[in-house]
Enzyme design. Structure first.
Site, PDB file in Angstrom:
ATOM      1  N   HIS A 112       5.968   3.228  -3.510  1.00  0.00           N
ATOM      2  CA  HIS A 112       5.521   3.385  -2.066  1.00  0.00           C
ATOM      3  C   HIS A 112       5.443   4.723  -1.671  1.00  0.00           C
ATOM      4  O   HIS A 112       6.252   5.513  -2.171  1.00  0.00           O
ATOM      5  CB  HIS A 112       6.157   2.408  -1.242  1.00  0.00           C
ATOM      6  CG  HIS A 112       5.971   2.306   0.165  1.00  0.00           C
ATOM      7  ND1 HIS A 112       6.097   3.254   1.034  1.00  0.00           N
ATOM      8  CD2 HIS A 112       5.381   1.412   0.924  1.00  0.00           C
ATOM      9  CE1 HIS A 112       5.787   2.870   2.319  1.00  0.00           C
ATOM     10  NE2 HIS A 112       5.006   1.719   2.073  1.00  0.00           N
ATOM     11  N   ASP A 122      14.769   2.032  -4.421  1.00  0.00           N
ATOM     12  CA  ASP A 122      14.304   1.756  -3.336  1.00  0.00           C
ATOM     13  C   ASP A 122      14.081   0.165  -3.235  1.00  0.00           C
ATOM     14  O   ASP A 122      13.436  -0.462  -4.036  1.00  0.00           O
ATOM     15  CB  ASP A 122      12.580   2.385  -3.195  1.00  0.00           C
ATOM     16  CG  ASP A 122      11.662   1.641  -2.123  1.00  0.00           C
ATOM     17  OD1 ASP A 122      12.207   0.681  -1.504  1.00  0.00           O
ATOM     18  OD2 ASP A 122      10.684   2.124  -1.852  1.00  0.00           O
ATOM     19  N   GLN A 150      11.744  -3.912  -1.122  1.00  0.00           N
ATOM     20  CA  GLN A 150      10.919  -5.523  -1.450  1.00  0.00           C
ATOM     21  C   GLN A 150      11.763  -6.273  -1.954  1.00  0.00           C
ATOM     22  O   GLN A 150      11.594  -7.410  -2.658  1.00  0.00           O
ATOM     23  CB  GLN A 150       9.640  -5.194  -2.223  1.00  0.00           C
ATOM     24  CG  GLN A 150       8.738  -4.510  -1.368  1.00  0.00           C
ATOM     25  CD  GLN A 150       7.960  -5.330   0.015  1.00  0.00           C
ATOM     26  OE1 GLN A 150       8.281  -6.365  -0.079  1.00  0.00           O
ATOM     27  NE2 GLN A 150       7.212  -4.618   0.546  1.00  0.00           N
ATOM     28  N   LYS A 171      11.971  -6.326   7.037  1.00  0.00           N
ATOM     29  CA  LYS A 171      11.564  -6.840   6.012  1.00  0.00           C
ATOM     30  C   LYS A 171      12.115  -8.502   5.430  1.00  0.00           C
ATOM     31  O   LYS A 171      11.919  -9.225   4.569  1.00  0.00           O
ATOM     32  CB  LYS A 171      11.122  -6.128   4.625  1.00  0.00           C
ATOM     33  CG  LYS A 171      10.155  -5.186   4.943  1.00  0.00           C
ATOM     34  CD  LYS A 171       9.801  -4.413   3.717  1.00  0.00           C
ATOM     35  CE  LYS A 171       9.006  -3.203   3.682  1.00  0.00           C
ATOM     36  NZ  LYS A 171       7.795  -3.316   4.114  1.00  0.00           N
ATOM     37  N   CYS A 220      -0.100   1.619   1.365  1.00  0.00           N
ATOM     38  CA  CYS A 220       0.999   2.368   1.186  1.00  0.00           C
ATOM     39  C   CYS A 220       1.360   2.975  -0.228  1.00  0.00           C
ATOM     40  O   CYS A 220       2.503   3.380  -0.452  1.00  0.00           O
ATOM     41  CB  CYS A 220       2.051   2.555   2.180  1.00  0.00           C
ATOM     42  SG  CYS A 220       1.480   2.363   3.792  1.00  0.00           S
TER      43      CYS A 220
HETATM   44  N1  C6P Z   1       5.954  -1.529   2.857  1.00  0.00           N
HETATM   45  C1  C6P Z   1       4.034  -3.196   2.941  1.00  0.00           C
HETATM   46  O1  C6P Z   1       3.531  -3.757   3.562  1.00  0.00           O
HETATM   47  P1  C6P Z   1       9.401   0.949   5.982  1.00  0.00           P
HETATM   48  O2  C6P Z   1       8.239   1.099   6.498  1.00  0.00           O
HETATM   49  O3  C6P Z   1      10.446   2.193   6.071  1.00  0.00           O
HETATM   50  O4  C6P Z   1      10.410  -0.258   6.477  1.00  0.00           O
HETATM   51  O5  C6P Z   1       9.334   0.635   4.429  1.00  0.00           O
HETATM   52  C2  C6P Z   1       8.660   1.555   3.583  1.00  0.00           C
HETATM   53  C3  C6P Z   1       8.697   0.926   2.096  1.00  0.00           C
HETATM   54  C4  C6P Z   1       9.414   1.310   1.247  1.00  0.00           C
HETATM   55  N2  C6P Z   1       9.335   0.828  -0.026  1.00  0.00           N
HETATM   56  C5  C6P Z   1       8.427  -0.324  -0.123  1.00  0.00           C
HETATM   57  C6  C6P Z   1       8.445  -0.794  -1.787  1.00  0.00           C
HETATM   58  C7  C6P Z   1       7.781  -0.754   0.789  1.00  0.00           C
HETATM   59  O6  C6P Z   1       7.138  -1.823   0.499  1.00  0.00           O
HETATM   60  C8  C6P Z   1       7.984  -0.212   2.075  1.00  0.00           C
HETATM   61  C9  C6P Z   1       7.035  -0.906   3.038  1.00  0.00           C
HETATM   62  C10 C6P Z   1       4.996  -2.206   3.573  1.00  0.00           C
HETATM   63  O7  C6P Z   1       4.231  -3.052   1.745  1.00  0.00           O
HETATM   64  C11 C6P Z   1       4.836  -1.590   5.021  1.00  0.00           C
HETATM   65  S1  C6P Z   1       3.642  -0.070   4.266  1.00  0.00           S
END
Ligand code: C6P
Length: 412
Positions: free
Chosen positions: A126, A203, A206, A229, A369
């Site tokens: 991401h 990370d 997910q 999430k 993203c």
């Molecule tokens: N992905 C998606 O629709 P935040 O925004 O900080 O809570 O998470 C960022 C992030 C980091 N790593 C991974 C693997 C992610 O999937 C995400 C967030 C969302 O896929 C919003 S772009």
């Protein structure tokens, strides 16, 4: 009086008021939990209860309300740390979410690196696990390298042998890809990093919502995740790190609560985890995250993971039955979590998502993203259906019916 017994999934669905909404006369089908999950009543109630009866700032007041708020905040930390298998709550820092956790590392850990030191990432990250390392490269002249992805959507594990060297200081990888759904072999990657004296950052944005996580078993050094999430509120998440590494790192942000002593020219830092929590924290968010963790524990993370796998297997089968569908990511549902990203030969993902919206089916369309991985598969965007504990096979059937409608409209 006749009693009806609700199945587990029906009981879960009852907990999510948003699932009762209708659009265009149709019940909402929520398939965008990868972006952010819906919230169950116990989490909503925990927030209302805190703001109604226990609200005060934490760590500051010597009065009953502040002590109650502090107990609730710190209790949430203890339960969240346990949820990810952290050895103690001292290593669990509350952040705004995965993005802030990874940026914290790129600054506080990254700034210990010098010119020519290397960071090894992957092309499936991401943007929040790409851009902070690019920014680090600009500040410290570090070198960023990337492990590739096979056509099947799994990491080219052989690349690690070529890319990880004694110059490597950080190996960073997503536990689950937010586009491909790939579950990465973290234990193996942590070992490769450690064999070369590097640290391993994961990370977990997910993975934490979808499967039991145990940072000790994963063998990693840092683990980042987002509350929103996993049934929790927005603006809260965590970074777990090995205490001995966190102790050596400089703070990310300066301000109240992160200090022990402040003088005009210098300061001393507070102990862990407070050294990394400057300013008034997101107290309600943390308490909501604690409630989300309780909720997920009550449902059972093994059940969540099994339910997820069954839905992914069913969704794959249904999508493969459709003409002109190209599904990204591993074909084995055991290696694939949370989401199904696909490309239809005859329509752009934005048109597909818009048409699905007219059927009350909520999916995400775009690059999610994670532009480099879209580029790897030669697509500018995909349509992504992401499932969670409240989804059913009927939700995926509704999506497939909507795809049918798209085809009738676009293919003549
Ligand atoms: N992905 C998606 O629709 P935040 O925004 O900080 O809570 O998470 C960022 C992030 C980091 N790593 C991974 C693997 C992610 O999937 C995400 C967030 C969302 O896929 C919003 S772009």
């Amino acid at each position: 009086m006749a009693t009806t017994t609700l199945s587990k999934i029906e009981t879960i669905r009852e907990d999510f008021p948003e699932l009762k909404r209708q659009f265009h006369g149709k019940p909402v089908v929520f398939l965008d939990s990868g972006a952010s999950s819906l919230k169950p009543l116990p989490v909503i109630r925990a927030l209302t209860d805190f703001y109604s009866y226990h609200y005060a700032n934490v760590h500051r007041g010597i009065y009953q309300l502040s002590e109650e708020a502090t107990d609730l905040y710190e209790g949430a930390r203890t339960r969240t740390a346990k949820f990810i298998g952290a050895p103690s709550e001292r290593g669990l820092i509350f952040t705004r979410g995965t993005t802030e956790s990874l940026n914290l590392l790129a600054y506080s850990l990254g700034d210990t690196l010098g010119p020519g030191d290397e960071v090894v990432g992957t092309i499936m990250e991401h943007h929040s696990n790409q851009v902070p390392w690019q920014l680090l490269g600009k500040r410290r002249r570090t070198v960023l390298k990337h492990v590739g992805v096979t056509d099947e959507g799994v990491l080219e594990m052989g690349d690690y042998d070529k890319l990880v060297t004694d110059r490597t200081k950080i190996v960073t990888v997503t536990h689950v890809s937010n586009v491909l759904g790939t579950i990465n072999p973290i234990k193996e990657i942590s070992k490769i990093a450690h064999d070369h004296g590097a640290v391993c950052i994961v990370d977990g944005a997910q993975s934490t919502p979808h499967m039991p996580v145990d940072v000790k078993a994963l063998g990693c050094d840092f683990f980042a995740f987002s509350g929103h999430k996993m049934c929790g509120p927005t603006g809260i998440g965590g970074l777990w790190g090995r205490e001995e590494l966190l102790e050596k790192m400089e703070p990310f942000l300066g301000g109240g609560d992160m200090i022990r002593e402040v003088h005009l020219q210098e300061s001393q830092w507070n102990e862990l985890p407070y050294k990394f929590e400057a300013g008034t924290p997101n107290i309600a968010g943390a308490i909501g995250l604690g409630a989300a963790v309780d909720y997920l524990n009550h449902v059972g993370m093994e059940w969540v993971a099994r339910h997820d796998e069954e839905l992914i297997a069913y969704g794959m089968k249904r999508l493969h039955e459709q003409k002109g569908v190209r599904l990204l990511g591993p074909t084995d549902p055991k290696k694939h979590a949370g989401m199904l990203s696909f490309w239809l030969d005859y329509a752009h993902p934005h048109d597909i998502a818009q048409l699905m919206d007219s059927e009350a089916v909520c999916v995400r369309a775009g690059h999610h993203c994670a532009m480099p991985v879209n580029e790897r598969f030669g697509v500018p965007a995909t349509t992504r259906a992401s499932v969670y504990l409240y989804n059913t096979e009927a939700d995926l059937d509704a999506m497939v019916r909507a795809i049918d409608k798209v085809r009738r409209l676009f293919v003549r």
